[in-house]
Structure formats: structure tokens, C-alpha cells
Design an enzyme around this catalytic site. Structure first.
Site, mmCIF file in Angstrom:
data_model
loop_
_atom_site.group_PDB
_atom_site.id
_atom_site.type_symbol
_atom_site.label_atom_id
_atom_site.label_comp_id
_atom_site.label_asym_id
_atom_site.label_seq_id
_atom_site.Cartn_x
_atom_site.Cartn_y
_atom_site.Cartn_z
ATOM 1 N N ASP A 12 0.782 -1.246 0.000
ATOM 2 C CA ASP A 12 0.000 0.000 0.000
ATOM 3 C C ASP A 12 0.819 1.304 0.000
ATOM 4 O O ASP A 12 0.480 2.249 0.734
ATOM 5 C CB ASP A 12 -0.964 0.020 1.201
ATOM 6 C CG ASP A 12 -2.014 -1.089 1.155
ATOM 7 O OD1 ASP A 12 -1.981 -1.909 0.225
ATOM 8 O OD2 ASP A 12 -2.857 -1.142 2.073
ATOM 9 N N ASP A 50 -4.561 -0.733 -1.871
ATOM 10 C CA ASP A 50 -5.856 -0.589 -1.217
ATOM 11 C C ASP A 50 -6.795 0.030 -2.262
ATOM 12 O O ASP A 50 -6.447 1.039 -2.887
ATOM 13 C CB ASP A 50 -5.658 0.358 -0.018
ATOM 14 C CG ASP A 50 -6.541 0.064 1.179
ATOM 15 O OD1 ASP A 50 -6.831 -1.125 1.444
ATOM 16 O OD2 ASP A 50 -6.937 1.024 1.865
ATOM 17 N N HIS A 52 -10.742 0.815 -2.734
ATOM 18 C CA HIS A 52 -12.098 0.809 -2.181
ATOM 19 C C HIS A 52 -13.119 1.475 -3.110
ATOM 20 O O HIS A 52 -12.826 2.522 -3.692
ATOM 21 C CB HIS A 52 -12.135 1.571 -0.853
ATOM 22 C CG HIS A 52 -11.234 1.026 0.211
ATOM 23 N ND1 HIS A 52 -11.223 -0.292 0.586
ATOM 24 C CD2 HIS A 52 -10.321 1.642 1.014
ATOM 25 C CE1 HIS A 52 -10.349 -0.462 1.570
ATOM 26 N NE2 HIS A 52 -9.772 0.691 1.848
ATOM 27 N N HIS A 56 -17.644 2.304 0.494
ATOM 28 C CA HIS A 56 -17.026 1.278 1.354
ATOM 29 C C HIS A 56 -17.415 1.464 2.821
ATOM 30 O O HIS A 56 -17.430 2.582 3.342
ATOM 31 C CB HIS A 56 -15.500 1.318 1.212
ATOM 32 C CG HIS A 56 -14.825 0.080 1.700
ATOM 33 N ND1 HIS A 56 -14.069 0.042 2.839
ATOM 34 C CD2 HIS A 56 -14.837 -1.180 1.203
ATOM 35 C CE1 HIS A 56 -13.614 -1.193 3.020
ATOM 36 N NE2 HIS A 56 -14.071 -1.957 2.035
ATOM 37 N N LYS A 110 -7.063 -4.923 -3.101
ATOM 38 C CA LYS A 110 -7.820 -5.476 -1.972
ATOM 39 C C LYS A 110 -8.730 -4.403 -1.401
ATOM 40 O O LYS A 110 -8.482 -3.213 -1.585
ATOM 41 C CB LYS A 110 -6.854 -5.991 -0.902
ATOM 42 C CG LYS A 110 -5.941 -4.904 -0.371
ATOM 43 C CD LYS A 110 -4.950 -5.430 0.623
ATOM 44 C CE LYS A 110 -4.066 -4.319 1.161
ATOM 45 N NZ LYS A 110 -4.783 -3.258 1.880
ATOM 46 N N CYS A 155 -2.042 -2.732 7.607
ATOM 47 C CA CYS A 155 -1.930 -3.665 6.472
ATOM 48 C C CYS A 155 -0.642 -4.472 6.471
ATOM 49 O O CYS A 155 -0.651 -5.650 6.081
ATOM 50 C CB CYS A 155 -2.152 -2.918 5.170
ATOM 51 S SG CYS A 155 -3.873 -2.345 5.035
HETATM 52 C C1 VGL Z 1 -4.630 0.712 5.699
HETATM 53 C C2 VGL Z 1 -6.216 1.622 7.080
HETATM 54 C C3 VGL Z 1 -7.174 1.501 6.090
HETATM 55 C C4 VGL Z 1 -3.208 0.295 5.505
HETATM 56 C C5 VGL Z 1 -5.575 0.573 4.697
HETATM 57 O O1 VGL Z 1 -2.742 0.231 4.351
HETATM 58 O O2 VGL Z 1 -2.516 0.037 6.525
HETATM 59 N N1 VGL Z 1 -4.960 1.220 6.877
HETATM 60 N N2 VGL Z 1 -6.847 0.976 4.908
HETATM 61 ZN ZN ZN Z 2 -8.264 1.041 3.346
#
Ligand code: VGL
Ligand code: ZN
Length: 202
Positions: A12, A50, A52, A56, A110, A155
């Protein structure tokens, strides 16, 4: 070059998690040059993104009256309500422009189902719906993972815990991660990773 069974998993590294982004992680962009170097050392490189939909369930904006960073109960467990981030097709969801993407063979998206969050690169937050990454890695003979990226305590940690649970050797290079650290989440994530046999290295 690392051995053929080793993969680098870059979690991410997206605009919204870097300074100026919607869910900025302090110093999130500081890790990128090291990750660019690491990518040239691993025969298998996977990025995650990430990704969404705007409706979401993890977005506070979709729960009238709810504050960002508050908690709600979902069928799959407690869920932090985040600021709207990494919406499909937006600039915030793009991989940070200074991260090299050419050495990566796979980009796993994801969190694309509206009703469930997905922190881990392997499973959605119900811990059972797979992303397919496990099969990809096993069919390529990968048994050892080095994890880097954002955020350490969400994540990256969820991915490392699932990796260990699945029987991969998992190492987190903490210096190539940065944390959100919400209400002690970083200390908790480090304890859980250590207990699960994840190696935490600098
Ligand atoms: C993440 C919060 C929401 C991350 C992703 O990449 O750690 N944290 N979505
Ligand atoms: Zn997220």
C-alpha cells in the site's frame, strides 16, 4: 540477488497514505527510496493496492454522525472507521509516483467489496475470503516473504500475521514501514507479530 524462494511484498505505498494524502501516515514517503533498492534484490516482487469503492463500509463518511478513527462492530469484528481513502480510480489510490513499479510482477488489489475491509494481502478482514496471493506465491515456489510498506500496524501487520499463519517465513523490515499508531496499535501489532514468529528487523 536473493534466493528463488524469496519474495518482497510491498504494501500500500499509495498517495493517500503519504504526506498530503487522505489518510497520511507520518513519514510514509521516507521509505520509498529504500524499497526501490530492495525491489532489485528479489526475484519475486508483489505490490498491494488498497482499492475501495466510494460506498465502502470502512469510511466514516458512510456512517452518518460517525467520527473518523472511531470503532464500530461489523459481523467480522471491530472496524475502525477511516477517512475516505484509496477510492478506486482516484489519484489518492495510485501507487506513489516515486515508487518503482516496473520490477513488480503482480499488483494485488484489496478492499474492493463494499461490505468488508481488507487489511491483509492474503485475506479480507473475515480472515477467510482469500485474495489469491497465497496461491500465486506457492505456485511460484515462494516460501519466504519480506514485507515493507504502509502501514506497519494495519496492512503490513495483518499481512505478516497471515503469512506466518499460512506457513511462510515472514520478516518485516520495520525501517521500511511507517505506522498509523492509533491508540497503541503499533505496540499491539509488534507484540502479535513477535508472538506469531514474524521476524522484526530494522
Ligand atoms: C490501511 C487503514 C485503512 C493500511 C488501509 O494500508 O494500513 N490502513 N486501509
Ligand atoms: Zn483502506
Amino acid at each position: 540477488m536473493r534466493a528463488a524462494n524469496e519474495a518482497l511484498i510491498v504494501i500500500d505505498v499509495q498517495n493517500d497514505f503519504c504526506p498530503g494524502g487522505a489518510l497520511a501516515v507520518a513519514g510514509g514517503d521516507e521509505i520509498i527510496s529504500r524499497i526501490n533498492g530492495l525491489m532489485t534484490e528479489f526475484p519475486t516482487v508483489v505490490l498491494t493496492q488498497d482499492w475501495h469503492p466510494a460506498d465502502h463500509t470502512s469510511f466514516a463518511d458512510n456512517h452518518p454522525g460517525a467520527e473518523p478513527f472511531s470503532l464500530i462492530d461489523m459481523p467480522y469484528g471491530p472496524q475502525v472507521l477511516w477517512p475516505t481513502h484509496c477510492v478506486q480510480g482516484t489519484e489518492g489510490a495510485e501507487i506513489h509516483w516515486t515508487l518503482r513499479t516496473d520490477p513488480a510482477q503482480l499488483i494485488v488489489r484489496k478492499g474492493f467489496r463494499a461490505g468488508i475491509d481488507s487489511y491483509s494481502a492474503f485475506f479480507e478482514n473475515d480472515h477467510s475470503t482469500p485474495t489469491g496471493l497465497e496461491g500465486y506465491l506457492r505456485s511460484r515456489g515462494v516460501t519466504a516473504l519480506t514485507l515493507v510498506g504502509l502501514a506497519t500496524d494495519y496492512c503490513v501487520a495483518y499481512s505478516a500475521l497471515d503469512a506466518a499463519r499460512l506457513g511462510f517465513k515472514a520478516t518485516v523490515l520495520e525501517g521500511a514501514t511507517r505506522a498509523i499508531d492509533l491508540n497503541g496499535s503499533l505496540a499491539e501489532a509488534r507484540d502479535k507479530m513477535r508472538a506469531a514468529g514474524v521476524a522484526l528487523e530494522a
